[in-house]
Design an enzyme around this catalytic site. Structure first.
Site, mmCIF file in Angstrom:
data_model
loop_
_atom_site.group_PDB
_atom_site.id
_atom_site.type_symbol
_atom_site.label_atom_id
_atom_site.label_comp_id
_atom_site.label_asym_id
_atom_site.label_seq_id
_atom_site.Cartn_x
_atom_site.Cartn_y
_atom_site.Cartn_z
ATOM 1 N N TYR A 59 0.856 -1.194 0.000
ATOM 2 C CA TYR A 59 0.000 0.000 0.000
ATOM 3 C C TYR A 59 0.887 1.237 0.000
ATOM 4 O O TYR A 59 1.817 1.326 0.798
ATOM 5 C CB TYR A 59 -0.884 -0.009 1.250
ATOM 6 C CG TYR A 59 -1.827 1.170 1.369
ATOM 7 C CD1 TYR A 59 -2.883 1.338 0.471
ATOM 8 C CD2 TYR A 59 -1.681 2.105 2.389
ATOM 9 C CE1 TYR A 59 -3.767 2.419 0.591
ATOM 10 C CE2 TYR A 59 -2.557 3.183 2.520
ATOM 11 C CZ TYR A 59 -3.597 3.328 1.618
ATOM 12 O OH TYR A 59 -4.469 4.391 1.741
ATOM 13 N N ASP B 203 9.258 2.679 0.133
ATOM 14 C CA ASP B 203 8.199 3.349 0.886
ATOM 15 C C ASP B 203 8.407 2.966 2.348
ATOM 16 O O ASP B 203 8.034 1.874 2.782
ATOM 17 C CB ASP B 203 6.829 2.901 0.373
ATOM 18 C CG ASP B 203 5.689 3.565 1.148
ATOM 19 O OD1 ASP B 203 5.971 4.192 2.198
ATOM 20 O OD2 ASP B 203 4.534 3.440 0.715
ATOM 21 N N LYS C 177 4.264 8.829 9.409
ATOM 22 C CA LYS C 177 4.055 8.216 10.725
ATOM 23 C C LYS C 177 5.053 8.694 11.793
ATOM 24 O O LYS C 177 4.877 9.764 12.351
ATOM 25 C CB LYS C 177 4.046 6.694 10.582
ATOM 26 C CG LYS C 177 2.899 6.249 9.619
ATOM 27 C CD LYS C 177 2.635 4.775 9.690
ATOM 28 C CE LYS C 177 1.734 4.285 8.567
ATOM 29 N NZ LYS C 177 0.330 4.207 8.880
HETATM 30 N N1 PMP Z 1 2.700 3.881 2.534
HETATM 31 C C1 PMP Z 1 2.687 2.960 3.503
HETATM 32 C C2 PMP Z 1 3.717 1.887 3.514
HETATM 33 C C3 PMP Z 1 1.720 3.016 4.508
HETATM 34 O O1 PMP Z 1 1.712 2.093 5.466
HETATM 35 C C4 PMP Z 1 0.763 4.054 4.475
HETATM 36 C C5 PMP Z 1 -0.331 4.166 5.521
HETATM 37 N N2 PMP Z 1 -0.556 3.119 6.332
HETATM 38 C C6 PMP Z 1 0.827 4.990 3.448
HETATM 39 C C7 PMP Z 1 1.810 4.879 2.499
HETATM 40 C C8 PMP Z 1 -0.145 6.122 3.381
HETATM 41 O O2 PMP Z 1 0.087 6.999 4.433
HETATM 42 P P1 PMP Z 1 -1.080 7.978 4.977
HETATM 43 O O3 PMP Z 1 -2.121 7.106 5.580
HETATM 44 O O4 PMP Z 1 -0.371 8.858 5.950
HETATM 45 O O5 PMP Z 1 -1.586 8.727 3.791
#
Ligand code: PMP
Length: 432
Positions: free
Chosen positions: A149, A244, A272
C-alpha cells in the site's frame, strides 16, 4: 479468571450516530472493524502503551495510531515540546528553523536521503515521489507489488494492501484506466516476475516502489536477496528504486529498513514516526533527483500546511527520544517476546499459524505458511482472526482490526503488558 464482558454502551451510541454523519461512521475505512465484525470502540484518550475508550475500558494498544506512537502515546517530552510550540502559533505557511532541524535529523539518519521535502501524509509523499520518478527518468511505467500500500492516489490503487485488502475491494471504482495503465504489478519476493516485467517493458520503467518490509498485507519480511536483487535490476535497467518507509522508517531501525538491510534506494517516502503523532509525510533521496522539485526545479508539488511547526516539533522530539542508547534493542526484545509468544500459544492451542517480527513490527497469520507474498497471506483464516480479535478486545487487548495489517509495539510496552497479552491470547485461542 479473566473478565470477558466489557460494557461498550457509549461506544455503540457514538458509532451509531457517526454512521449517519460520515461514510461508514469513520474517517478511514479499516477503523470500522468491517472485517473483524462487531462495533469499533470509540477512543477517549491514549497514554503510553494504553488506550481508554469512552466507556472507561482500558486496553493495551498494539496499533499505536497505525505506527507513529513508537515512544508510547502522549510521551511527556513530546507533549511539553508541543505546548511550547503551540504558544508560538499553529501554522506559519512560511520557512521555519524547525524544518531545518528535522530535515537534518532525517538526512543524518536515512542512508538514501540527501535532501528532503515535507508533506502532510504518506499518501502525499508517495504521489509526489511517483511524479518525481517519472520526471527524472522521462519514463511512465512503474512496478509495485501486490498487497503493498502506498496511499490512496489513483496510480497506486492496483492490487493494493491495507484497507483495500481488508475490505476485499477490487481496484477502486472512480480510478480511470488511464491512471493505472502504467502501473505494473508483481508478487512480493518474486524477483523473476520483476525481471520479466523489465524485459517486456525495456526502457519504459521509471522505477520500482515497495515496502521494504510489508506491513499492509499483514507482516511480510523480504526474503534474503530480494532487496539486493531489486537494487541490481533497477541499476541494470536505468530505473529508480524507491523504498516506501512510511511504516518502516525509524521503526525497523533508526535509519529504516534501508539501514537494517544495507540496501540504499534512490528515493524514500516517510510518514508516521517522523510526525510523532501529528500529520506528516516526507520524501527524499539523491540530491540530483530531489533538485528537480519546485522551486529548485520544474517538478511541481506544494502544500499549505507542509512543514507545519507543531508537526515538525513532535517529529524532532520523537526522533530525539529514539536516539537514546538501547532504544532499538529494547524494541527488538519486547517485540520478540510478544511475536514468539503469540506463535507458541497459537501452535500449542492447536491452530495452524505462522508469524514473525523485525524490530517493533510483528504479525501473526492463521495459516501454517510460510507467507512470502499477498497470495500466501490470503490463505489465512480471516474468520478465525475476527473471532481472535474480538476475544482479545474483550480481554483488554487492542490489535489492528484486520488480518492484513502489521502490529506495532512501542518503548512504553512493558514485560507485564506482553505477559498479560499472551495470557489473554491463550485464553481466547483455547476457546476457538
Ligand atoms: N505507505 C505505507 C507503507 C503506509 O503504510 C501508508 C499508511 N498506512 C501509506 C503509504 C499512506 O500513508 P497515509 O495514511 O499517511 O496517507
Amino acid at each position: 479468571m479473566v473478565n470477558t464482558t466489557i460494557k461498550t454502551t457509549k461506544s455503540q451510541e457514538i458509532f451509531t450516530a457517526a454512521q449517519n454523519l460520515m461514510p461508514g461512521g469513520v474517517s478511514s475505512p479499516v477503523r470500522a472493524f468491517k472485517s473483524v465484525g462487531g462495533q469499533p470502540i470509540v477512543f477517549d484518550r491514549v497514554n503510553g502503551a494504553y488506550i481508554w475508550d469512552v466507556d472507561c475500558n482500558k486496553y493495551i494498544d498494539y496499533v499505536g495510531t497505525w505506527g507513529p506512537a513508537i515512544c508510547g502515546h502522549a510521551h511527556p517530552e513530546v507533549i511539553s515540546a508541543l505546548h511550547a510550540a503551540l504558544e508560538k502559533g499553529t501554522s506559519f505557511g512560511a520557512p521555519s528553523v524547525l524544518e531545518n532541524v528535522l530535515a537534518e535529523m532525517v538526512i543524518d539518519a536515512v542512508p538514501s536521503i540527501e535532501m528532503v521535502r515535507f508533506v502532510n501524509s504518506g499518501t502525499e509523499a508517495c504521489m509526489a515521489v511517483l511524479r518525481l520518478m517519472r520526471a527524472f527518468t522521462n519514463r511512465e511505467k512503474i512496478i509495485k507489488f501486490e498487497g503493498c500500500y502506498h496511499g490512496h492516489a489513483d496510480m497506486f490503487l492496483v492490487k493494493a494492501g491495507s484497507g483495500v485488502a481488508t475490505l476485499g475491494l477490487p481496484d477502486s471504482p472512480g480510478v480511470p484506466k488511464s491512471a493505472t495503465s502504467s502501473t505494473l504489478t508483481a508478487p512480493y519476493n518474486d524477483l523473476e516476475a520483476v525481471k520479466a516485467l523489465f524485459e517486456e517493458n525495456r526502457d519504459q520503467i521509471a522505477g520500482v516502489i515497495l515496502e521494504p518490509v510489508v506491513g499492509n498485507a499483514g507482516f511480510i519480511p523480504p526474503d534474503a536477496g530480494f532487496l539486493e536483487g531489486l537494487r541490481e535490476l533497477t541499476h541494470e535497467h536505468g530505473a529508480l528504486l524507491v523504498f516506501d518507509e512510511v511504516m518502516t522508517g525509524f521503526r525497523i531501525a533508526y535509519g529504516g529498513a534501508q539501514e537494517k538491510f544495507g540496501i540504499t534506494p534512490d528515493l524514500t517516502t516517510m510518514g508516521k514516526v517522523i510526525g510523532g503523532g501529528l500529520p506528516v509525510g516526507a520524501y527524499g533521496g539523491r540530491r540530483d533527483i530531489m533538485s528537480m522539485i519546485a522551486p529548485a526545479g520544474p517538478v511541481y508539488q506544494a502544500g499549505t500546511l507542509s512543514g507545519n511547526p507543531l508537526a515538525m516539533t513532535a517529529g524532532i522530539k520523537t526522533l530525539e527520544l529514539l536516539q537514546k542508547p538501547g532504544t532499538y534493542e529494547q524494541l527488538e526484545r519486547i517485540t520478540k517476546k510478544l511475536a514468539d509468544g503469540l506463535l507458541k500459544v497459537a501452535q500449542e492451542t492447536g491452530h495452524a499459524a505462522c508469524g514473525s517480527h523485525i524490530s517493533a513490527m510483528f504479525g501473526l497469520f492463521f495459516t501454517s505458511g510460510p507467507v512470502h507474498n499477498y497470495e500466501d497471506a490470503k490463505k489465512s483464516d480471516t474468520t478465525k482472526f475476527g473471532r481472535f480479535h474480538r476475544g482479545m478486545l474483550e480481554r483488554g487487548i487492542y490489535l489492528a482490526p484486520s488480518q492484513f495489517e502489521a502490529g506495532f509495539t512501542s518503548l512504553a510496552h512493558t514485560d507485564e503488558d506482553i505477559e498479560q497479552t499472551l495470557a489473554a491470547a491463550k485464553d481466547v485461542l483455547s476457546s476457538l
